[in-house]
Write an enzyme that holds these catalytic residues in place. Structure first.
Site, short mmCIF file in Angstrom:
data_model
loop_
_atom_site.label_atom_id
_atom_site.label_comp_id
_atom_site.label_asym_id
_atom_site.label_seq_id
_atom_site.Cartn_x
_atom_site.Cartn_y
_atom_site.Cartn_z
N CYS B 86 51.21 -69.43 -3.31
CA CYS B 86 52.66 -69.65 -3.19
C CYS B 86 53.05 -70.17 -1.81
O CYS B 86 54.20 -70.58 -1.61
CB CYS B 86 53.41 -68.36 -3.48
SG CYS B 86 53.03 -67.69 -5.11
N HIS B 331 60.85 -71.47 -8.39
CA HIS B 331 59.60 -71.26 -7.65
C HIS B 331 58.48 -72.12 -8.23
O HIS B 331 57.54 -71.61 -8.83
CB HIS B 331 59.24 -69.77 -7.69
CG HIS B 331 58.05 -69.39 -6.89
ND1 HIS B 331 57.55 -70.15 -5.86
CD2 HIS B 331 57.22 -68.30 -6.97
CE1 HIS B 331 56.48 -69.56 -5.35
NE2 HIS B 331 56.26 -68.43 -6.01
#
Lengths: 391, 391
Positions: B86, B331
């Site tokens: 991430c 995201h």
């Protein structure tokens, strides 16, 4: 700009290691590089890890480097995972150099690892195909072998290379590999054996080609003005050049390697005549001949003469692939660029027992990766120098 | 060390785009960043591309960035593919900064892209699992959601946060997202709706969590002493800090984010009280509360009070996640770090129409990725400054 030195290198041998995990392979090369540099895990301030296919082959994406490094005890420091097909290893090495040059770290580890022997050969072949754009070549089965074959076929047709040259350079690679304890293929072969081996993609036969391979290699770079922890000769990074997308199908046109080498010579302020030893990207042994010209070791069209003169043998004026190259030392994709660096550091220090080039001072590593409709997707050329005199 | 500026940013909206390929997503953000910087493809001297899961989700490993960039017409320049779960996007941004600082390029593009909506949801879930070490957690089904839930559960148990706080911060995120044309979730929600939404991992409900997402974001960094091509306010990079492997399970112990933020404050020569706007890594909206403390926006244990005071709302003293954050803006893993940078550049310039923070000068982006037995695998904190006065 901060000068950068290579403080230590380390390799896991290349080959087939069914009982070694990707982590096992990487651990060996990192611990050897630390030992070689006289350092411990706490000395490493940043890490660049390189791997090409673990997402597809081992199912581990996203944090490949971290999962390996934690087992070694390297933690808390920035880790960046780098992927650039067959040029992944040299890309990680270059990022490590850039980080030291930028002053963000004094001591940086680059580690490459790949495990291509998996349960099914087809999975490895399919993963290799992702070094090209799948939207363009997906499912065509046009592997690298075929690309090399097309390039070489052209040179056979125009008469600037003969089949015997292709065979001879493969014999040279296997000879060199037979002298290297880290090599995957360690048996010398004869010209007859090369010719009689299984055809892969005409004019290439099996003994001209690199093969599936497990392996790992690592290098530690530091500010050159830091005192050495060992008594070993100092190895300076004189140039680090990178490019992608130069047209690479035309020889001797401006290939990626040519463009990169020119940048590297300019950065180092030297010319090809100053290089004493080189490791070049011969995923197929005869590819070495094309690189002689692209890197300026001879004039365009002069590769055959250079090979025949013996100048590129271990005891020649400019030794090329004394390690055996990708075709004999092995080509564990994500590790290959760092395996080249390891070999050159050993050569420059005089530690390449059994295959040592005579007192080399300047060394070049050339590593290419991936392709996009005939263009290389990534290419890196590094020049290293031994600054201590030979005695 | 060379000062670095952000010359341009661009985003593709986050969401579900069944008819857009990974290349389509990336192309939009890159062309917008070039336009924003007043540049053309020939101005880009190097590229860092970030993606977390295309190997597993699209089958394209090895040359992810090159395959995208060629379609845009960016070629010949060095391209390095960066992967860091991430935190991939901020890792690519940081490498671009380092390259300019090192003097190897004057103008560098960082582009992140991810396409998580694929044929089968399970493929995406399995790919997400590779943000942890598969040898440790493979097959356990212990997704990030559960990790956040465990951390928050602890805070509910010790009474330093209430369920209402968790709900309120999710309401704030959805409110901000509703004002952002780039956001995935653009409907404001009520506290009752958050509480009544499907339980995901107690105490987290659906409306507290980020979701599958397609998206892309890009940023162009340059030497700060190069003349701007546009009349836009100058945005300087004041700090770029990275770390991995700090223990992140204890709050307010020395988490990765805490360690990184301390480095960043030191590099910028400022403190948390100087930050006017921040984008933090709230893969689950209530995670924002933990970061208030870890980044020093309040004392340990003070997150609830800070939220309740309204200080982190768009019109507060330190606006946090005005974009809606990961949980509402979206995201798209490999792009997220660069989406944060895009939002902060817009905020600092005064271009965040409808969600504009009042005359901010100093901004912080905090992006974390992956985990290893409770430790973050990668964490990056950047501080940006608007140097032009507001008029």
């Amino acid at each position: 700009m901060t000068d950068v030195a290579v403080a230590g290198v380390g390799m896991h041998p290349s080959g087939r290691f069914p009982h070694a995990s990707l982590k096992d392979l990487a651990r060996v090369s990192v611990l050897r590089a630390l030992d070689d540099a006289g350092m411990g895990v706490k000395d490493i301030q940043a890490v660049y890890s390189s791997n090409a296919m673990a997402g597809l082959l081992q199912g581990q994406e996203q944090i490949r480097g971290q999962s390996v490094l934690r087992e070694i005890g390297i933690e808390r420091v920035p880790v960046v995972n780098v992927e650039n097909a067959c040029a992944s290893g040299s890309s990680a090495f270059r990022e490590a150099i850039i980080a030291v040059r930028a002053g963000v770290a004094d001591t940086v580890l680059a580690v490459g690892f790949e495990k291509m022997f998996v349960d099914e050969l087809n999975r490895s072949l399919n993963a290799l195909e992702t070094a090209a754009d799948l939207d363009v070549v997906g499912g065509l089965g046009l592997q690298f072998t075929a690309v090399y074959a097309l390039r070489l076929r052209k040179r056979l047709d125009d008469g600037s290379l003969t089949l015997q040259d292709l065979v001879d350079v493969a014999v040279k690679s296997h000879h060199n590999g037979s002298l290297n304890p880290y090599a995957q293929h360690r048996k010398p072969v004869t010209a007859d054996q090369v010719l009689a081996s299984r055809p892969i993609a005409e004019p290439l036969t099996l003994l001209m080609c690199s093969s599936m391979c497990d392996g790992s290699a690592a290098a530690i770079v530091t500010r050159a003005d830091l005192p050495s922890r060992t008594g070993k000769p100092r190895i300076l990074v004189r140039a680090s050049a990178a490019a992608s997308g130069f047209t690479a199908t035309e020889t001797p046109g401006p290939s990626t390697a040519t463009g990169c080498a020119r940048q590297a010579y300019e950065e180092a302020g030297i010319g090809p005549e100053d290089i004493d030893v080189a490791e070049v990207h011969d995923a197929m042994a005869p590819g070495e001949l094309l690189y002689y010209e692209q890197l300026g070791f001879c004039e365009p069209g002069g590769a055959a003469d250079l090979l025949r003169s013996g100048a590129t043998a271990i005891d020649g004026k400019i030794a090329v692939n004394p390690s055996g190259g990708l075709s004999s030392r092995g080509h564990p994709v994500g590790a290959t660029g760092l395996a080249q660096i390891s070999e050159l550091v050993w050569q420059l220090r005089g530690e390449a027992e059994g295959r040592q080039v005579t007192r080399p001072r300047m060394a070049m590593a050339q590593n290419s990766g991936g392709w996009l409709e005939g263009e290389s997707a990534a290419s890196n050329v590094h020049i290293l120098e031994r600054t201590d005199p030979w005695n």
